[in-house]
Design an enzyme around this catalytic site. Structure first.
Site, PDB file in Angstrom:
ATOM      1  N   CYS A  26     -51.266 -33.342 -48.983  1.00  0.00           N
ATOM      2  CA  CYS A  26     -52.497 -33.575 -48.223  1.00  0.00           C
ATOM      3  C   CYS A  26     -53.634 -33.662 -49.226  1.00  0.00           C
ATOM      4  CB  CYS A  26     -52.721 -32.466 -47.195  1.00  0.00           C
ATOM      5  SG  CYS A  26     -52.916 -30.824 -47.926  1.00  0.00           S
ATOM      6  N   HIS A 549     -40.775  -0.531 -42.313  1.00  0.00           N
ATOM      7  CA  HIS A 549     -40.056  -1.726 -41.865  1.00  0.00           C
ATOM      8  C   HIS A 549     -38.955  -2.033 -42.873  1.00  0.00           C
ATOM      9  CE1 HIS A 549     -39.188  -5.849 -40.617  1.00  0.00           C
ATOM     10  NE2 HIS A 549     -39.920  -5.657 -39.531  1.00  0.00           N
TER      11      HIS A 549
END
Length: 627
Positions: A26, A549
């Protein structure tokens, strides 16, 4: 290092040509679809010359090179064998990411990014013409005509550019698209601006009752015509025999779409576009600069979300209608504050590596590209990012109060000055930039950053001194969190999951396990035990809410290999076993067992800092929390 050498190292760090499905780019980033993310050497890529940052977004690994450079690097990697033929595959994969709104905005970006350089050039031409007029120079008539050609052409043929780009994005023939777009602004049609001015020029009456005018300056109608036209052309091509395709498909497409464009889509969506423009101006013209305050405050958040291309559509609409773009100044304020926060981190830190990262990232921001500052520095430490949003909001409010409006879009801050020279607003623009910078820098320097290395060093020195006096390891204080995992410490910013590495969940640390046991990191109450056993939540007496986690994306294992030993509501002591897991099964599932330890309510404390490095054993302190 030459561009070719850099390109070779990029391919090597991506895991080689065989690990790349396709590559595209881009305005600022090389976008790579890879087969196996684990094969990417991210540290090697981020430390390469000319690379300003890299991250995963929309299913792509995006390497930030900046405007201009990215085009050259794209040519180099393609020349070295990276495939581009799978562009549709890249789009299809990216289309799966995010909700319908995010996907729609990404499509707007794909359409409008190629047009931005033309609008930028036009805005600069306006600035030069305005500067000459401000200097009192009287230009000859032929030169004046030439300057009008430079400044007006892009907006006169804007629908042609939009339809061309939309055909390109949606798989139509761009040549058919640009001809269709130019039909919409044909000189044989009454000029839309002349009709709107209420002069002698009036709309044509087709069949005696259908008013038709050119679509000069229209953006949304051209976009819709491009979408419908590209899809219609592809549908026609499917039913037309190959031998007749060259003759029949363009003929039918142009005939049908010119009728639909002029008599149906154009008039209907011109009304829709008018209402969007009215709504946009209403927000921008809110009293007391509130519109600028709101937009300046959220703009960089929108950049992080990846849907900031919506501003391209709105800016082009404003420029086509009024040749003035209030968004540009507000966005400039937000980006200036972001860069200033990065400068503050660079000035305050004593870490030489962070300094070498912060200052180039800040320079990139001041040239109009904030991703290196956002992802490389500010989001990593969290507070600088959010304090810069406050500074950007105030700067955006000031821009609105001063009535700033650029003559183009696509360039900001330093290069953006050219958009304010010709309209007599340069002094106000520089004032707004100075205020945004001062606020972003001051807020971050005073409240947003505390050097991690310094905090860790002080804490370690204090612990070693205590150990030397007593001959034993001192028990952690209430504000110290022990490691729940035995293993090797990993900086949170290096975790291969942007949700954790960005600090969005809170500050903390990560550990690469050498044992498959989860211990309580402090005396606490168990607030959450996930049924899958891969995560635990605890709350300590001093109010720290801790998330443990185990692994990345391990929720997908549905509890296979995990065994929790506690339940919600249990009271635990530091060192108690919370559960176990099987690293071999995690690896067999193709997942990473790196375990994150996060203080999710970081904002409730003065500081939350890692205090460990290298290997950690049971009972070692890893995080210090200061109330």
């Amino acid at each position: 290092m030459t561009n070719t050498e850099i390109a070779k190292k990029v391919i090597e760090a991506l895991g080689g040509r065989e690990n790349v499905n396709s590559v595209a780019h881009c305005a600022t980033r090389l976008r790579v679809m890879v087969k196996d993310e684990a094969k990417i050497n991210k540290d090697a890529i981020e430390n390469l010359e000319k690379v300003q940052g890299a991250f995963f977004n929309s299913g792509q690994y995006q390497i930030i090179f900046g405007t201009g450079t990215v085009n050259k690097m794209y040519d180099e990697v393609v020349a070295l064998g990276l495939p581009t033929s799978s562009k549709d595959e890249m789009k299809a994969e990216a289309a799966k990411q995010g909700n319908w709104f995010q996907r729609a905005i990404r499509t707007f970006g794909d359409v409008f990014v190629p047009i931005i350089p033309v609008i930028v050039a036009t805005g600069l031409f306006m600035g030069v013409r305005g500067l000459l007029n401000a200097l009192g120079m009287t230009l000859p008539e032929d030169v004046t005509t030439y300057t009008q050609i430079l400044t007006d052409t892009a907006f006169i043929i804007l629908p042609g550019l939009v339809v061309w780009s939309t055909f390109r994005v949606f798989g139509g023939n761009p040549a058919v698209g640009i001809v269709l777009g130019m039909m919409l602004v044909s000189g044989s049609l009454p000029n839309a601006w002349a009709v709107a001015s209420g002069g002698e020029v009036t709309a044509m009456q087709f069949f005696g009752f259908i008013p038709v005018v050119g679509l000069q300056g229209s953006v949304l109608p051209a976009f819709i015509i491009g979408v419908v036209g590209a899809k219609f052309e592809k549908a026609v091509r499917k039913v037309v025999p190959d031998v007749l395709d060259l003759l029949v498909t363009p003929f039918v497409t142009l005939l049908v779409m010119s009728i639909l464009g002029l008599f149906v889509i154009g008039p209907v969506f011109h009304v829709v576009e008018s209402y969007i423009l009215i709504g946009t101006k209403a927000i921008l013209n809110l009293p007391f600069g509130l519109g600028g305050f709101l937009i300046g405050g959220v703009h960089q958040l929108i950049v992080v979300s990846g849907v900031h291309h919506i501003f391209n559509l709105l800016e082009v609409q404003l420029l086509a209608a009024d040749h003035a773009n209030p968004f540009n100044a507000i966005i400039t304020a937000a980006m200036t504050a972001q860069g200033a926060a990065t400068v503050a981190v660079g000035v305050k830190t004593k870490n030489p590596k962070l300094k070498t990262l912060a200052f180039p990232a800040a320079l990139s921001a001041f040239l109009g590209i904030t991703e290196p500052a956002i992802f490389g520095v500010n989001l990593r430490f969290r507070k600088p990012f959010f304090l810069s949003l406050i500074a950007g909001a105030i700067g955006g409010g000031l821009a609105s109060i001063l009535g700033l409006a650029g003559t183009g879009n696509g360039i900001t801050i330093i290069p953006g000055t050219m958009l304010y020279i010709g309209n007599g607003q340069l002094a106000q623009y520089l004032l707004m930039v100075a205020v945004s910078f001062a606020l972003g820098f001051a807020l971050t320097y005073m409240f947003g950053y505390e050097d991690e290395a310094e905090v860790a060093s002080e804490t370690t020195t204090e612990r070693l001194a205590d150990e030397a006096v007593t001959g034993t390891i001192v028990a952690p204080s209430e504000g110290v969190i022990q490691t729940p995992i035995v293993g090797d410490v990993v900086a949170l910013s290096d975790v291969n999951d942007p949700v954790f590495s960005s600090g969005a969940m809170g500050q903390g640390i990560a550990v690469k396990p050498s044992q498959d046991v989860v211990y309580a990191p402090a005396d606490a109450e168990v607030t959450i035990v996930f049924p899958t056993g891969h995560a635990y939540g605890l709350k300590t007496a001093n109010g720290a809410e801790i998330l443990i986690h185990v692994g990345i994306d391990t929720v997908s294992m549905n509890g296979e290999g995990f065994n929790h030993k506690v339940a919600q509501g249990d009271k635990v002591k530091a060192g108690d076993v919370l559960g176990t897991f099987d690293s071999a099964k995690i690896a067999a599932a193709g997942l990473d067992n790196t375990t994150m330890v996060i203080v999710t309510n970081t904002a409730d404390f003065t500081s939350v800092n890692p205090v460990a490095s290298g290997s950690v054993a049971k009972g070692d302190a890893v995080i210090e929390v200061k109330a």
